[in-house]
Design a protein around this motif. Structure first.
Motif, PDB file in Angstrom:
ATOM      1  N   THR A  70    -119.556  58.007 -56.468  1.00 31.77           N
ATOM      2  CA  THR A  70    -121.117  57.849 -56.276  1.00 31.77           C
ATOM      3  C   THR A  70    -122.036  59.263 -56.410  1.00 31.77           C
ATOM      4  OG1 THR A  70    -120.671  55.585 -54.995  1.00 31.77           O
ATOM      5  CG2 THR A  70    -123.010  56.566 -54.796  1.00 31.77           C
ATOM      6  N   ALA A  71    -121.477  59.901 -55.551  1.00 34.99           N
ATOM      7  CA  ALA A  71    -121.931  61.544 -55.503  1.00 34.99           C
ATOM      8  C   ALA A  71    -122.011  61.969 -57.061  1.00 34.99           C
ATOM      9  CB  ALA A  71    -121.261  62.211 -54.530  1.00 34.99           C
ATOM     10  N   ILE A  72    -121.003  61.757 -57.512  1.00 33.34           N
ATOM     11  CA  ILE A  72    -121.029  62.447 -59.115  1.00 33.34           C
ATOM     12  C   ILE A  72    -122.074  61.787 -59.834  1.00 33.34           C
ATOM     13  CG2 ILE A  72    -119.576  62.678 -61.233  1.00 33.34           C
ATOM     14  CD1 ILE A  72    -117.110  63.146 -59.197  1.00 33.34           C
ATOM     15  N   LEU A  73    -121.922  60.323 -59.824  1.00 26.01           N
ATOM     16  CA  LEU A  73    -123.115  59.453 -60.526  1.00 26.01           C
ATOM     17  C   LEU A  73    -124.459  60.181 -60.146  1.00 26.01           C
ATOM     18  CD1 LEU A  73    -123.896  57.571 -62.514  1.00 26.01           C
ATOM     19  CD2 LEU A  73    -123.645  55.899 -60.687  1.00 26.01           C
ATOM     20  N   HIS A  74    -124.690  60.296 -58.934  1.00 24.43           N
ATOM     21  CA  HIS A  74    -126.197  60.561 -58.651  1.00 24.43           C
ATOM     22  C   HIS A  74    -126.497  62.179 -58.923  1.00 24.43           C
ATOM     23  CE1 HIS A  74    -129.169  59.393 -55.778  1.00 24.43           C
ATOM     24  NE2 HIS A  74    -129.560  60.967 -55.552  1.00 24.43           N
ATOM     25  N   LEU A  75    -125.620  62.738 -59.005  1.00 22.87           N
ATOM     26  CA  LEU A  75    -125.700  64.413 -59.810  1.00 22.87           C
ATOM     27  C   LEU A  75    -126.035  64.169 -61.090  1.00 22.87           C
ATOM     28  CD1 LEU A  75    -123.313  66.423 -57.553  1.00 22.87           C
ATOM     29  CD2 LEU A  75    -125.911  66.164 -57.348  1.00 22.87           C
ATOM     30  N   LEU A  76    -125.281  63.427 -61.784  1.00 27.54           N
ATOM     31  CA  LEU A  76    -125.282  62.977 -63.268  1.00 27.54           C
ATOM     32  C   LEU A  76    -126.536  62.513 -63.544  1.00 27.54           C
ATOM     33  CD1 LEU A  76    -121.738  62.273 -64.439  1.00 27.54           C
ATOM     34  CD2 LEU A  76    -122.731  64.582 -64.156  1.00 27.54           C
ATOM     35  N   ASP A  77    -127.373  61.740 -62.871  1.00 24.73           N
ATOM     36  CA  ASP A  77    -128.439  61.060 -62.915  1.00 24.73           C
ATOM     37  C   ASP A  77    -129.675  61.987 -62.747  1.00 24.73           C
ATOM     38  OD1 ASP A  77    -127.336  58.792 -64.034  1.00 24.73           O
ATOM     39  OD2 ASP A  77    -127.450  57.557 -62.123  1.00 24.73           O
ATOM     40  N   ASP A  78    -129.134  63.113 -61.937  1.00 28.02           N
ATOM     41  CA  ASP A  78    -130.647  63.931 -61.399  1.00 28.02           C
ATOM     42  C   ASP A  78    -130.023  65.267 -61.845  1.00 28.02           C
ATOM     43  OD1 ASP A  78    -132.426  65.419 -60.217  1.00 28.02           O
ATOM     44  OD2 ASP A  78    -132.519  64.023 -58.348  1.00 28.02           O
ATOM     45  N   PRO A 116    -119.452  73.074 -65.544  1.00 25.70           N
ATOM     46  CA  PRO A 116    -120.705  72.995 -65.179  1.00 25.70           C
ATOM     47  C   PRO A 116    -121.746  72.190 -66.258  1.00 25.70           C
ATOM     48  CG  PRO A 116    -119.655  74.969 -66.535  1.00 25.70           C
ATOM     49  CD  PRO A 116    -118.755  73.934 -66.116  1.00 25.70           C
ATOM     50  N   ASP A 117    -121.334  71.926 -67.184  1.00 26.08           N
ATOM     51  CA  ASP A 117    -122.139  71.030 -68.152  1.00 26.08           C
ATOM     52  C   ASP A 117    -121.721  69.469 -68.235  1.00 26.08           C
ATOM     53  OD1 ASP A 117    -119.660  71.473 -69.759  1.00 26.08           O
ATOM     54  OD2 ASP A 117    -120.749  71.669 -71.604  1.00 26.08           O
ATOM     55  N   PRO A 160    -117.541  57.576 -67.388  1.00 27.19           N
ATOM     56  CA  PRO A 160    -117.409  57.909 -68.765  1.00 27.19           C
ATOM     57  C   PRO A 160    -118.037  59.258 -69.052  1.00 27.19           C
ATOM     58  CG  PRO A 160    -118.423  56.049 -69.087  1.00 27.19           C
ATOM     59  CD  PRO A 160    -118.224  56.178 -67.404  1.00 27.19           C
ATOM     60  N   ALA A 161    -117.510  60.480 -68.681  1.00 29.11           N
ATOM     61  CA  ALA A 161    -118.189  61.656 -68.829  1.00 29.11           C
ATOM     62  C   ALA A 161    -117.745  62.516 -70.053  1.00 29.11           C
ATOM     63  CB  ALA A 161    -118.087  62.548 -67.517  1.00 29.11           C
ATOM     64  N   GLN A 162    -118.455  63.581 -70.333  1.00 30.08           N
ATOM     65  CA  GLN A 162    -117.753  64.639 -71.372  1.00 30.08           C
ATOM     66  C   GLN A 162    -118.239  65.996 -70.892  1.00 30.08           C
ATOM     67  OE1 GLN A 162    -119.992  62.855 -74.812  1.00 30.08           O
ATOM     68  NE2 GLN A 162    -121.453  64.652 -74.920  1.00 30.08           N
ATOM     69  N   TRP A 163    -117.741  66.881 -71.580  1.00 26.55           N
ATOM     70  CA  TRP A 163    -118.082  68.336 -71.184  1.00 26.55           C
ATOM     71  C   TRP A 163    -117.560  69.299 -71.933  1.00 26.55           C
ATOM     72  CZ3 TRP A 163    -115.093  65.014 -68.367  1.00 26.55           C
ATOM     73  CH2 TRP A 163    -113.730  65.153 -68.525  1.00 26.55           C
ATOM     74  N   SER A 164    -117.620  70.528 -72.129  1.00 26.99           N
ATOM     75  CA  SER A 164    -117.469  71.491 -72.995  1.00 26.99           C
ATOM     76  C   SER A 164    -115.814  71.856 -73.062  1.00 26.99           C
ATOM     77  CB  SER A 164    -118.428  72.770 -73.060  1.00 26.99           C
ATOM     78  OG  SER A 164    -119.524  72.523 -73.290  1.00 26.99           O
ATOM     79  N   ARG A 165    -115.044  71.772 -73.860  1.00 33.43           N
ATOM     80  CA  ARG A 165    -113.667  72.314 -73.918  1.00 33.43           C
ATOM     81  C   ARG A 165    -113.710  73.842 -73.706  1.00 33.43           C
ATOM     82  NH1 ARG A 165    -113.337  68.461 -77.978  1.00 33.43           N
ATOM     83  NH2 ARG A 165    -111.828  66.503 -77.466  1.00 33.43           N
ATOM     84  N   ARG A 166    -112.724  74.172 -73.270  1.00 35.55           N
ATOM     85  CA  ARG A 166    -112.394  75.744 -73.305  1.00 35.55           C
ATOM     86  C   ARG A 166    -110.913  76.164 -72.759  1.00 35.55           C
ATOM     87  NH1 ARG A 166    -114.776  75.088 -68.015  1.00 35.55           N
ATOM     88  NH2 ARG A 166    -113.755  76.271 -66.499  1.00 35.55           N
TER      89      ARG A 166
END
Length: 383
Positions: free
Chosen positions: A230-238, A353-354, A377-383
């Motif tokens: 829930t915390a992650i979703l809140h941060l992704l929404d804001d 970070p992204d 379901p999230a995505q981010w930069s590969r490295r």
């Protein structure tokens, strides 16, 4: 749809009737007001924590006849158990787990996630850490923690009753072997303490201990995993809030505490009426079952004038939120949960970070005894 609008629905009920009867689930009383919930939680002589079919009893169904010490007991019996186990859940004990939590996140899970570039952060991250941590507190060896984690996630993720029963039997047998081993060769861990503690002049029976351990693991796993999701979703929404929290480590503590008020992972617990009484003006009789909706209490207009608003800079007032519960059954593991959620969020934001939701992702919230997110379901930069 019920989960998506849960707090709007509870708010409507609360404003109209903070103590209301329902004919569902063989009948129960829904308590949604702050004052009424706190009163019920602080009066074990009138409202017992042992409830059939609601609250904690709905989380562990494999052993319905056993009564779990501490979780489903009250008054002096409960107090003795709580005192016996408290040393494993102090702020200092929780802080001692911080390095282990960070290592799981940083050196294992996130190292695997970074090159993938996308994934479900519930299944691959938030549900992975808590069972390993509670397994360590219990005193399980590393491979046993991994086994516990796999089977706990399989049990609570089972899609059919048959699957749940099969996994539950294997899981219960594993715990029983651990309990018998601790009784024969006790150590300094939580499970040894549970297996050998004398309360009211006796040690608990095997069925009692198995159910108690199941509830201990469920409390450590389900509530923490869902709180973090829930915390992650809140941060992704804001995104603006996410940037603030990521840049200011001191803000993380306030963020987690406000999140527990706003969206407590333990959405509801039960109580059984033990004597003729009343609550919020409603007459109650022995055997009546209550369902205490903790999240609704934290949004009660009579106590929080803007309770439906998430404010990371919310000032602390004399009215303490009930996200950790109240009374003698207030969450024993709250200090450990705070540490786990904070570290999991810190490491996620550092490594990804992204991170963002995948385009057109549909996020489904859950609501029952536990409040959480089915998938992220999230995505981010590969490295």
């Amino acid at each position: 749809m019920v989960a998506a609008t849960a707090y709007e629905t509870l708010g409507t009920i609360r404003r109209g009737c903070p103590v209301a009867r329902s004919g569902e689930l063989d009948g129960f009383v829904l308590v949604t007001g702050y004052d009424e919930i706190r009163e019920a939680a602080q009066a074990p002589e009138r409202f017992s924590a042992y409830v059939g079919g609601l609250g904690a009893a709905a989380v562990v169904t494999e052993m319905p006849e056993a009564v779990a010490p501490m979780f489903e007991t009250d008054a002096e019996h409960h107090h003795q158990w709580r005192r016996a186990l408290a040393t494993f859940f102090t702020p200092a004990a929780a802080a001692a787990q911080k390095q282990y939590v960070r290592a799981i996140c940083r050196e294992t899970l996130l190292q695997e996630l970074i090159p993938q570039g996308a994934g479900n952060l519930v299944a691959s991250y938030t549900q992975q850490v808590p069972p390993l941590v509670i397994g360590r507190v219990l005193g399980l060896a590393e491979l046993e923690r991994a086994w516990l984690s796999e089977h706990v996630r399989a049990l609570y993720g089972a899609e059919t009753l048959t699957d749940a029963e099969q996994v539950g039997r294997v899981y219960a047998d594993f715990l029983l072997r651990q309990i018998r081993d601790r009784r024969a060769h006790p150590g300094s861990d939580l499970l040894s303490c549970m297996a050998t503690a004398e309360v009211d002049g006796r040690t608990a029976g095997e069925d009692e201990l198995v159910k108690m351990t199941m509830l201990m693991v469920a409390a450590g796993h389900l509530s923490t995993a869902d709180a973090c999701a829930t915390a992650i979703l809140h941060l992704l929404d804001d995104p603006a809030l996410r940037e603030r929290v990521a840049a200011d480590s001191g803000l993380m503590e306030a963020f987690v505490e406000e999140l527990v008020r706003y969206e407590p992972a333990v959405a509801a617990t039960g109580r059984t009426v033990t004597t003729d009484t009343q609550l919020g003006g409603m007459p109650l009789a022995p055997g009546d079952r209550l369902l205490l909706a903790w999240g609704s209490a934290n949004r009660d207009e009579r106590r929080f004038h803007d309770g439906d608003v998430f404010r990371v800079d919310r000032e602390r007032t004399r009215t303490r939120h009930l996200g950790w519960g109240a009374g003698e059954h207030r969450c024993l593991g709250r200090h450990l949960a705070r540490v786990e959620v904070r570290v999991m969020l810190e490491e996620l934001l550092r490594a990804l970070p992204d991170v963002r939701l995948q385009p057109h992702a549909s996020v489904r919230r859950t609501f029952g005894v536990i409040r959480g997110v089915a998938a992220l379901p999230a995505q981010w930069s590969r490295r």
